[in-house]
Design a protein around this motif. Sequence first.
Motif, short mmCIF file in Angstrom:
data_model
loop_
_atom_site.label_atom_id
_atom_site.label_comp_id
_atom_site.label_asym_id
_atom_site.label_seq_id
_atom_site.Cartn_x
_atom_site.Cartn_y
_atom_site.Cartn_z
N SER A 54 0.84 -1.19 0.00
CA SER A 54 0.00 0.00 0.00
C SER A 54 0.88 1.25 0.00
N GLY A 55 0.57 2.18 -0.88
CA GLY A 55 1.32 3.42 -0.97
C GLY A 55 2.50 3.36 -1.92
N GLN A 56 2.87 2.18 -2.40
CA GLN A 56 3.96 2.07 -3.36
C GLN A 56 3.45 2.23 -4.78
N SER A 57 4.33 2.64 -5.67
CA SER A 57 3.97 2.76 -7.08
C SER A 57 5.09 2.17 -7.92
N ALA A 58 4.74 1.64 -9.08
CA ALA A 58 5.72 0.91 -9.90
C ALA A 58 5.66 1.36 -11.35
N LEU A 59 6.83 1.62 -11.91
CA LEU A 59 6.99 1.74 -13.35
C LEU A 59 7.38 0.37 -13.87
N GLN A 95 10.37 -5.76 -16.19
CA GLN A 95 10.99 -5.38 -14.93
C GLN A 95 10.19 -4.26 -14.27
N ALA A 96 10.06 -4.34 -12.96
CA ALA A 96 9.37 -3.30 -12.19
C ALA A 96 10.41 -2.43 -11.50
N PRO A 117 13.13 -9.83 -12.56
CA PRO A 117 12.56 -9.67 -13.90
C PRO A 117 11.89 -10.96 -14.37
N ALA A 118 10.92 -10.82 -15.27
CA ALA A 118 10.21 -11.97 -15.82
C ALA A 118 10.48 -12.05 -17.31
#
Length: 468
Positions: free
Chosen positions: A182-187, A221-222, A231-232
Amino acid sequence: MVKRIGPALLSLLVVACGDDKECKLDDPESCAENLVCEKVSGQEKPLCFAPLQVEGKVFDLSSGAAIPNAEVTALDANGAPVSGVAVSGADGHYSLRIPTERSDDKGTPVGARLTLRAGAQNYEPFPSGIRVALPLDTSGAASTEEEKPWVVSSAQTDVGLISLPSTDQGLPAVSGTVEVSSGQSALVVVEGNGRAYSAVADTSGHWKVFNVQPGGGYKAQAYVKGANFTPADVSVQPSVTTTGVALRKAAGAGATLSGTVQLVAGANGAGTSVVMVVESTFNAALIRGEVPPGLRAPEPGTAPNISGAYSISGVPDGKYVVLAAFENDGNVRDPDPNISGTQIAHITVTNGTPSASPSFKVTGAIQMVAPGAGETTELVTGTPNFSWKPYSSAKAYELRVFDSQGTKVWENLAVPSDAQNGAGNVEVAYGGTALRPGLVYQWRATAKGNAGNPISNTEELRGLFSVQ
Protein backbone atom coordinates in the motif's frame (compact mmCIF):
# COMPACT_ATOMS: atom_id res chain seq x y z
CA MET A 1 -22.97 22.81 -5.48
CA VAL A 2 -22.12 21.17 -2.17
CA LYS A 3 -23.16 17.60 -1.50
CA ARG A 4 -25.48 17.10 1.46
CA ILE A 5 -26.41 13.76 2.96
CA GLY A 6 -30.11 14.07 3.61
CA PRO A 7 -32.26 12.10 6.09
CA ALA A 8 -33.33 9.52 3.51
CA LEU A 9 -29.74 8.90 2.53
CA LEU A 10 -28.66 8.70 6.16
CA SER A 11 -31.20 5.97 6.75
CA LEU A 12 -29.71 4.07 3.83
CA LEU A 13 -26.25 4.49 5.32
CA VAL A 14 -27.42 3.03 8.61
CA VAL A 15 -28.57 -0.07 6.78
CA ALA A 16 -25.46 -0.24 4.58
CA CYS A 17 -22.91 0.33 7.30
CA GLY A 18 -24.23 -2.09 9.89
CA ASP A 19 -25.08 -1.70 13.57
CA ASP A 20 -22.17 0.65 14.35
CA LYS A 21 -23.35 3.05 11.62
CA GLU A 22 -19.77 3.53 10.40
CA CYS A 23 -18.31 2.79 6.99
CA LYS A 24 -14.96 1.07 6.55
CA LEU A 25 -12.25 2.27 4.21
CA ASP A 26 -11.26 -1.28 3.32
CA ASP A 27 -14.82 -2.50 2.74
CA PRO A 28 -16.54 -1.21 -0.44
CA GLU A 29 -19.81 -2.82 0.73
CA SER A 30 -20.00 -0.68 3.89
CA CYS A 31 -21.69 2.15 1.99
CA ALA A 32 -24.92 2.19 0.01
CA GLU A 33 -24.79 1.60 -3.75
CA ASN A 34 -23.09 4.39 -5.73
CA LEU A 35 -21.43 5.82 -2.59
CA VAL A 36 -17.84 5.48 -1.36
CA CYS A 37 -16.29 5.46 2.10
CA GLU A 38 -13.63 8.15 2.51
CA LYS A 39 -11.71 10.07 5.17
CA VAL A 40 -12.86 13.46 6.40
CA SER A 41 -10.26 16.11 7.29
CA GLY A 42 -9.95 16.53 11.05
CA GLN A 43 -12.34 13.69 11.85
CA GLU A 44 -11.52 10.24 13.16
CA LYS A 45 -14.29 8.34 11.41
CA PRO A 46 -14.77 8.08 7.63
CA LEU A 47 -18.17 8.70 6.06
CA CYS A 48 -20.03 7.70 2.90
CA PHE A 49 -20.13 10.19 0.04
CA ALA A 50 -20.86 10.46 -3.66
CA PRO A 51 -17.58 9.62 -5.49
CA LEU A 52 -15.15 11.97 -7.19
CA GLN A 53 -14.74 11.15 -10.89
CA VAL A 54 -12.55 12.41 -13.72
CA GLU A 55 -14.51 12.25 -16.96
CA GLY A 56 -13.38 12.86 -20.51
CA LYS A 57 -12.94 11.46 -23.97
CA VAL A 58 -10.08 9.60 -25.68
CA PHE A 59 -9.84 10.55 -29.35
CA ASP A 60 -7.62 10.37 -32.42
CA LEU A 61 -5.58 13.58 -32.38
CA SER A 62 -5.50 13.78 -36.18
CA SER A 63 -9.07 12.88 -37.13
CA GLY A 64 -10.97 13.62 -33.91
CA ALA A 65 -12.56 10.15 -34.04
CA ALA A 66 -13.40 8.44 -30.75
CA ILE A 67 -11.03 5.70 -29.54
CA PRO A 68 -12.80 2.81 -27.78
CA ASN A 69 -11.14 0.40 -25.33
CA ALA A 70 -8.42 2.87 -24.34
CA GLU A 71 -7.18 2.52 -20.78
CA VAL A 72 -6.84 5.63 -18.60
CA THR A 73 -5.38 5.96 -15.12
CA ALA A 74 -4.43 8.87 -12.84
CA LEU A 75 -1.15 9.63 -11.05
CA ASP A 76 -0.39 12.01 -8.18
CA ALA A 77 2.38 14.63 -8.02
CA ASN A 78 4.88 11.89 -7.13
CA GLY A 79 4.00 9.83 -10.20
CA ALA A 80 2.19 7.28 -8.03
CA PRO A 81 -1.17 5.84 -9.13
CA VAL A 82 -4.26 7.11 -7.31
CA SER A 83 -6.88 5.17 -9.24
CA GLY A 84 -7.75 1.95 -10.96
CA VAL A 85 -8.15 1.81 -14.74
CA ALA A 86 -11.03 3.26 -16.73
CA VAL A 87 -11.76 1.84 -20.19
CA SER A 88 -13.23 4.15 -22.82
CA GLY A 89 -16.53 3.21 -24.42
CA ALA A 90 -17.51 3.09 -28.08
CA ASP A 91 -17.88 6.90 -28.04
CA GLY A 92 -14.41 7.33 -26.48
CA HIS A 93 -15.77 8.55 -23.17
CA TYR A 94 -14.38 7.30 -19.86
CA SER A 95 -15.16 7.85 -16.18
CA LEU A 96 -12.32 7.36 -13.71
CA ARG A 97 -13.12 7.21 -9.99
CA ILE A 98 -10.54 8.97 -7.79
CA PRO A 99 -10.36 8.19 -4.05
CA THR A 100 -10.00 11.48 -2.19
CA GLU A 101 -10.14 12.95 1.28
CA ARG A 102 -13.14 15.19 2.03
CA SER A 103 -12.85 18.59 3.63
CA ASP A 104 -16.13 18.39 5.57
CA ASP A 105 -19.08 16.13 6.31
CA LYS A 106 -20.87 17.54 3.27
CA GLY A 107 -18.40 15.64 1.09
CA THR A 108 -16.49 18.53 -0.51
CA PRO A 109 -13.39 16.94 -2.08
CA VAL A 110 -9.97 18.10 -0.91
CA GLY A 111 -8.20 19.44 -3.99
CA ALA A 112 -5.26 17.52 -5.44
CA ARG A 113 -3.09 17.76 -8.56
CA LEU A 114 -3.23 14.72 -10.84
CA THR A 115 -1.96 13.73 -14.26
CA LEU A 116 -3.43 11.20 -16.68
CA ARG A 117 -1.84 8.30 -18.56
CA ALA A 118 -3.58 6.59 -21.45
CA GLY A 119 -2.87 3.74 -23.84
CA ALA A 120 -4.71 1.99 -26.66
CA GLN A 121 -4.03 -0.48 -29.43
CA ASN A 122 -2.60 1.14 -32.57
CA TYR A 123 -1.75 4.42 -30.78
CA GLU A 124 1.30 5.97 -29.15
CA PRO A 125 0.93 5.97 -25.35
CA PHE A 126 0.28 9.25 -23.60
CA PRO A 127 2.47 10.79 -22.31
CA SER A 128 5.44 9.76 -24.45
CA GLY A 129 7.96 11.28 -26.80
CA ILE A 130 7.69 15.06 -26.70
CA ARG A 131 4.22 15.02 -25.15
CA VAL A 132 3.89 15.62 -21.43
CA ALA A 133 0.85 15.35 -19.16
CA LEU A 134 -0.27 18.62 -17.58
CA PRO A 135 -1.65 18.52 -14.02
CA LEU A 136 -5.38 18.57 -13.28
CA ASP A 137 -6.70 20.25 -10.13
CA THR A 138 -9.56 18.32 -8.54
CA SER A 139 -10.57 21.30 -6.40
CA GLY A 140 -12.71 22.34 -9.36
CA ALA A 141 -14.93 19.25 -9.07
CA ALA A 142 -18.64 19.99 -9.36
CA SER A 143 -21.91 18.11 -8.95
CA THR A 144 -25.18 18.75 -10.74
CA GLU A 145 -27.57 17.47 -8.08
CA GLU A 146 -27.92 15.62 -4.80
CA GLU A 147 -26.31 12.21 -4.49
CA LYS A 148 -24.57 12.50 -7.87
CA PRO A 149 -20.78 12.17 -8.35
CA TRP A 150 -18.42 15.09 -8.05
CA VAL A 151 -17.01 15.46 -11.57
CA VAL A 152 -13.81 16.95 -12.96
CA SER A 153 -14.24 17.49 -16.70
CA SER A 154 -12.37 19.94 -18.92
CA ALA A 155 -10.27 20.13 -22.07
CA GLN A 156 -7.41 18.61 -20.04
CA THR A 157 -9.42 15.49 -19.23
CA ASP A 158 -9.87 14.80 -22.96
CA VAL A 159 -6.87 12.78 -24.16
CA GLY A 160 -5.80 12.89 -27.79
CA LEU A 161 -3.67 9.98 -29.02
CA ILE A 162 -1.43 9.82 -32.09
CA SER A 163 -1.87 6.90 -34.46
CA LEU A 164 1.09 4.57 -34.92
CA PRO A 165 2.59 3.96 -38.38
CA SER A 166 0.88 1.24 -40.39
CA THR A 167 3.82 -1.11 -39.75
CA ASP A 168 3.06 -0.99 -36.01
CA GLN A 169 -0.71 -1.48 -36.29
CA GLY A 170 -2.48 -4.57 -34.99
CA LEU A 171 0.22 -5.55 -32.49
CA PRO A 172 -0.62 -7.42 -29.27
CA ALA A 173 -0.45 -6.26 -25.64
CA VAL A 174 1.34 -7.59 -22.57
CA SER A 175 -0.18 -7.36 -19.10
CA GLY A 176 0.40 -8.57 -15.57
CA THR A 177 0.73 -7.56 -11.93
CA VAL A 178 3.36 -6.10 -9.61
CA GLU A 179 3.70 -7.14 -6.00
CA VAL A 180 3.42 -3.70 -4.37
CA SER A 181 2.55 -2.67 -0.84
CA SER A 182 0.00 0.00 0.00
CA GLY A 183 1.32 3.42 -0.97
CA GLN A 184 3.96 2.07 -3.36
CA SER A 185 3.97 2.76 -7.08
CA ALA A 186 5.72 0.91 -9.90
CA LEU A 187 6.99 1.74 -13.35
CA VAL A 188 7.00 -1.42 -15.48
CA VAL A 189 9.27 -1.68 -18.52
CA VAL A 190 9.11 -4.51 -21.05
CA GLU A 191 12.34 -4.39 -23.02
CA GLY A 192 14.11 -6.48 -25.63
CA ASN A 193 14.86 -6.71 -29.33
CA GLY A 194 15.98 -3.08 -29.33
CA ARG A 195 12.63 -1.83 -28.02
CA ALA A 196 11.16 -0.74 -24.71
CA TYR A 197 7.51 -0.41 -23.67
CA SER A 198 6.42 1.08 -20.36
CA ALA A 199 3.42 1.50 -18.09
CA VAL A 200 2.66 2.58 -14.53
CA ALA A 201 0.82 -0.02 -12.46
CA ASP A 202 -2.51 1.09 -11.03
CA THR A 203 -3.46 0.98 -7.34
CA SER A 204 -4.18 -2.76 -7.56
CA GLY A 205 -0.75 -3.47 -9.08
CA HIS A 206 -2.19 -4.23 -12.54
CA TRP A 207 -0.23 -3.03 -15.59
CA LYS A 208 -0.55 -3.27 -19.35
CA VAL A 209 1.57 -2.21 -22.33
CA PHE A 210 0.14 -1.99 -25.83
CA ASN A 211 1.53 -2.50 -29.33
CA VAL A 212 4.40 -4.89 -28.60
CA GLN A 213 6.29 -6.34 -31.54
CA PRO A 214 6.00 -10.17 -31.45
CA GLY A 215 9.10 -12.12 -30.53
CA GLY A 216 10.99 -13.81 -27.74
CA GLY A 217 13.74 -12.41 -25.58
CA TYR A 218 11.73 -9.75 -23.75
CA LYS A 219 12.13 -9.08 -20.05
CA ALA A 220 9.58 -7.31 -17.87
CA GLN A 221 10.99 -5.38 -14.93
CA ALA A 222 9.37 -3.30 -12.19
CA TYR A 223 11.01 -0.16 -10.82
CA VAL A 224 9.79 0.71 -7.32
CA LYS A 225 11.50 3.20 -5.03
CA GLY A 226 13.00 1.30 -2.10
CA ALA A 227 12.66 -2.23 -3.55
CA ASN A 228 14.15 -4.61 -6.10
CA PHE A 229 12.15 -6.98 -8.28
CA THR A 230 12.94 -10.18 -10.14
CA PRO A 231 12.56 -9.67 -13.90
CA ALA A 232 10.21 -11.97 -15.82
CA ASP A 233 10.93 -13.48 -19.22
CA VAL A 234 8.27 -12.66 -21.80
CA SER A 235 7.59 -14.14 -25.22
CA VAL A 236 5.03 -12.33 -27.37
CA GLN A 237 3.02 -14.22 -30.00
CA PRO A 238 1.41 -12.50 -33.01
CA SER A 239 -2.22 -11.43 -32.45
CA VAL A 240 -2.24 -12.89 -28.93
CA THR A 241 -2.35 -10.78 -25.75
CA THR A 242 0.19 -12.04 -23.23
CA THR A 243 -1.33 -12.02 -19.73
CA GLY A 244 -0.40 -13.02 -16.20
CA VAL A 245 3.17 -11.67 -16.13
CA ALA A 246 3.83 -11.48 -12.38
CA LEU A 247 6.64 -9.30 -11.03
CA ARG A 248 7.68 -10.15 -7.47
CA LYS A 249 9.97 -8.54 -4.94
CA ALA A 250 13.60 -9.60 -4.62
CA ALA A 251 16.24 -8.88 -1.99
CA GLY A 252 17.54 -5.35 -1.51
CA ALA A 253 16.06 -2.01 -0.50
CA GLY A 254 17.64 0.25 -3.10
CA ALA A 255 20.75 2.39 -3.38
CA THR A 256 21.44 6.06 -2.75
CA LEU A 257 22.74 8.03 -5.71
CA SER A 258 24.65 11.20 -4.86
CA GLY A 259 26.42 13.89 -6.84
CA THR A 260 26.67 17.64 -7.32
CA VAL A 261 25.17 20.37 -9.50
CA GLN A 262 27.09 23.55 -10.28
CA LEU A 263 25.13 26.56 -11.48
CA VAL A 264 27.25 28.50 -13.96
CA ALA A 265 26.86 31.95 -15.51
CA GLY A 266 23.31 32.82 -16.47
CA ALA A 267 21.66 30.02 -14.51
CA ASN A 268 18.49 30.52 -12.49
CA GLY A 269 19.86 30.77 -8.97
CA ALA A 270 16.75 29.19 -7.42
CA GLY A 271 18.22 25.83 -8.42
CA THR A 272 17.26 22.87 -10.54
CA SER A 273 16.33 19.20 -10.24
CA VAL A 274 17.91 15.83 -11.02
CA VAL A 275 15.96 12.78 -12.22
CA MET A 276 16.80 9.18 -13.12
CA VAL A 277 15.47 7.69 -16.37
CA VAL A 278 15.40 3.96 -17.10
CA GLU A 279 18.09 3.63 -19.76
CA SER A 280 16.12 1.42 -22.17
CA THR A 281 13.37 4.10 -22.38
CA PHE A 282 15.78 6.98 -23.00
CA ASN A 283 15.34 8.88 -26.28
CA ALA A 284 18.70 10.48 -27.07
CA ALA A 285 17.21 12.89 -29.63
CA LEU A 286 14.67 14.24 -27.16
CA ILE A 287 16.88 13.75 -24.06
CA ARG A 288 14.04 12.24 -22.05
CA GLY A 289 12.58 8.94 -20.95
CA GLU A 290 10.56 7.25 -18.21
CA VAL A 291 11.32 8.32 -14.63
CA PRO A 292 10.34 5.72 -12.00
CA PRO A 293 8.07 7.32 -9.37
CA GLY A 294 10.12 9.06 -6.70
CA LEU A 295 13.56 8.95 -8.36
CA ARG A 296 14.08 12.72 -8.25
CA ALA A 297 16.01 15.28 -6.25
CA PRO A 298 14.53 17.19 -4.57
CA GLU A 299 11.67 14.90 -3.55
CA PRO A 300 8.67 14.92 -5.93
CA GLY A 301 6.30 17.78 -5.21
CA THR A 302 9.12 20.13 -4.19
CA ALA A 303 10.08 22.96 -6.55
CA PRO A 304 13.53 22.62 -8.16
CA ASN A 305 16.11 23.84 -5.61
CA ILE A 306 19.30 21.86 -6.18
CA SER A 307 22.36 24.14 -6.42
CA GLY A 308 25.04 21.90 -4.94
CA ALA A 309 25.02 18.39 -3.51
CA TYR A 310 22.04 16.15 -4.26
CA SER A 311 21.00 12.60 -3.37
CA ILE A 312 18.28 10.20 -4.50
CA SER A 313 17.51 7.30 -2.17
CA GLY A 314 15.78 3.96 -2.72
CA VAL A 315 17.14 3.44 -6.25
CA PRO A 316 16.47 -0.14 -7.48
CA ASP A 317 19.16 -2.11 -9.28
CA GLY A 318 19.23 -1.35 -13.00
CA LYS A 319 20.64 0.86 -15.74
CA TYR A 320 19.77 4.56 -15.75
CA VAL A 321 20.39 7.88 -17.44
CA VAL A 322 20.76 10.72 -14.93
CA LEU A 323 19.45 14.09 -16.12
CA ALA A 324 19.92 17.51 -14.54
CA ALA A 325 17.76 20.56 -15.34
CA PHE A 326 15.18 18.34 -17.03
CA GLU A 327 12.15 20.32 -15.86
CA ASN A 328 10.93 23.79 -16.80
CA ASP A 329 12.93 25.86 -14.32
CA GLY A 330 14.76 28.31 -16.62
CA ASN A 331 17.88 26.13 -16.64
CA VAL A 332 19.43 23.55 -18.97
CA ARG A 333 22.39 21.22 -18.74
CA ASP A 334 25.42 23.03 -20.16
CA PRO A 335 25.70 21.47 -23.66
CA ASP A 336 29.38 22.27 -24.32
CA PRO A 337 31.07 18.86 -24.81
CA ASN A 338 34.50 20.39 -24.17
CA ILE A 339 33.69 21.15 -20.52
CA SER A 340 33.62 18.49 -17.82
CA GLY A 341 30.27 17.97 -16.11
CA THR A 342 28.25 18.60 -19.24
CA GLN A 343 27.91 15.05 -20.55
CA ILE A 344 24.78 12.95 -20.12
CA ALA A 345 25.47 10.44 -17.33
CA HIS A 346 24.78 6.72 -17.81
CA ILE A 347 25.08 4.64 -14.62
CA THR A 348 24.41 1.11 -13.42
CA VAL A 349 23.20 0.21 -9.94
CA THR A 350 24.28 -3.31 -8.96
CA ASN A 351 23.56 -4.90 -5.56
CA GLY A 352 22.71 -1.49 -4.15
CA THR A 353 25.87 0.26 -5.40
CA PRO A 354 25.85 2.96 -8.12
CA SER A 355 28.66 2.82 -10.67
CA ALA A 356 29.25 6.59 -10.51
CA SER A 357 28.34 9.83 -8.70
CA PRO A 358 27.35 12.15 -11.56
CA SER A 359 28.14 15.85 -11.38
CA PHE A 360 26.62 18.44 -13.68
CA LYS A 361 27.09 22.02 -14.83
CA VAL A 362 23.83 23.88 -15.42
CA THR A 363 23.37 27.16 -17.27
CA GLY A 364 20.49 29.48 -18.15
CA ALA A 365 18.16 28.38 -20.94
CA ILE A 366 17.41 30.20 -24.18
CA GLN A 367 14.07 31.90 -23.57
CA MET A 368 11.42 30.88 -26.10
CA VAL A 369 8.90 33.42 -27.42
CA ALA A 370 6.66 31.35 -29.74
CA PRO A 371 5.18 28.93 -30.44
CA GLY A 372 4.83 26.79 -27.31
CA ALA A 373 6.75 28.99 -24.89
CA GLY A 374 4.48 27.82 -22.07
CA GLU A 375 3.74 24.28 -20.97
CA THR A 376 0.84 23.62 -23.32
CA THR A 377 0.72 22.75 -27.02
CA GLU A 378 0.14 25.92 -29.06
CA LEU A 379 -2.04 25.80 -32.17
CA VAL A 380 -0.41 27.44 -35.21
CA THR A 381 -2.13 28.63 -38.38
CA GLY A 382 -0.11 28.46 -41.58
CA THR A 383 3.68 28.18 -41.70
CA PRO A 384 5.21 28.31 -38.21
CA ASN A 385 7.64 31.08 -37.32
CA PHE A 386 9.96 30.21 -34.44
CA SER A 387 11.21 33.02 -32.23
CA TRP A 388 13.31 33.37 -29.10
CA LYS A 389 15.11 35.98 -27.04
CA PRO A 390 18.73 36.64 -28.09
CA TYR A 391 21.13 34.69 -25.87
CA SER A 392 24.08 36.52 -24.37
CA SER A 393 27.37 35.85 -26.24
CA ALA A 394 25.67 33.73 -28.93
CA LYS A 395 27.29 34.15 -32.36
CA ALA A 396 24.84 31.89 -34.22
CA TYR A 397 22.06 29.38 -33.58
CA GLU A 398 20.84 25.99 -34.70
CA LEU A 399 17.13 25.20 -35.01
CA ARG A 400 15.57 21.71 -35.15
CA VAL A 401 11.99 20.48 -35.42
CA PHE A 402 10.97 17.00 -34.20
CA ASP A 403 7.82 14.92 -34.46
CA SER A 404 6.12 13.40 -31.42
CA GLN A 405 8.56 10.49 -31.11
CA GLY A 406 11.77 12.42 -31.68
CA THR A 407 12.28 11.98 -35.42
CA LYS A 408 13.86 15.12 -36.84
CA VAL A 409 11.68 16.59 -39.60
CA TRP A 410 13.66 19.76 -40.38
CA GLU A 411 16.69 21.74 -39.27
CA ASN A 412 18.48 25.00 -39.94
CA LEU A 413 22.04 24.78 -38.61
CA ALA A 414 23.15 28.28 -39.60
CA VAL A 415 20.80 30.84 -38.08
CA PRO A 416 22.67 34.16 -37.78
CA SER A 417 22.42 35.96 -34.45
CA ASP A 418 21.11 39.10 -36.20
CA ALA A 419 18.12 37.30 -37.80
CA GLN A 420 15.82 39.38 -35.63
CA ASN A 421 12.29 40.69 -36.05
CA GLY A 422 10.91 44.11 -35.15
CA ALA A 423 10.59 43.11 -31.51
CA GLY A 424 14.28 42.29 -31.31
CA ASN A 425 13.73 38.54 -31.09
CA VAL A 426 15.53 35.99 -33.25
CA GLU A 427 12.98 34.63 -35.73
CA VAL A 428 13.12 31.85 -38.33
CA ALA A 429 10.37 30.55 -40.61
CA TYR A 430 9.84 26.82 -40.96
CA GLY A 431 11.34 25.57 -44.23
CA GLY A 432 10.65 21.85 -44.28
CA THR A 433 8.00 19.61 -45.82
CA ALA A 434 4.37 20.22 -44.90
CA LEU A 435 3.52 19.38 -41.28
CA ARG A 436 0.50 17.16 -40.69
CA PRO A 437 -2.48 18.93 -39.14
CA GLY A 438 -3.48 17.63 -35.73
CA LEU A 439 -0.10 16.12 -34.89
CA VAL A 440 2.19 17.52 -32.21
CA TYR A 441 5.69 18.79 -32.97
CA GLN A 442 8.49 20.39 -30.97
CA TRP A 443 11.11 22.94 -31.94
CA ARG A 444 14.44 23.40 -30.19
CA ALA A 445 17.14 26.04 -30.53
CA THR A 446 20.84 25.83 -29.62
CA ALA A 447 23.09 28.87 -29.12
CA LYS A 448 26.65 28.64 -30.52
CA GLY A 449 29.73 30.43 -29.14
CA ASN A 450 32.76 31.95 -30.88
CA ALA A 451 34.32 28.57 -31.64
CA GLY A 452 31.05 27.09 -32.86
CA ASN A 453 30.61 25.23 -29.57
CA PRO A 454 27.09 24.91 -28.09
CA ILE A 455 26.61 27.15 -25.05
CA SER A 456 22.89 26.80 -24.29
CA ASN A 457 19.61 25.27 -25.45
CA THR A 458 15.92 25.88 -25.11
CA GLU A 459 14.26 23.81 -22.37
CA GLU A 460 13.42 20.20 -23.24
CA LEU A 461 9.76 20.37 -22.18
CA ARG A 462 8.81 23.54 -24.06
CA GLY A 463 8.24 24.35 -27.72
CA LEU A 464 5.25 22.09 -28.41
CA PHE A 465 2.97 23.12 -31.26
CA SER A 466 0.37 21.75 -33.66
CA VAL A 467 -0.68 23.10 -37.05
CA GLN A 468 -4.22 23.47 -38.33
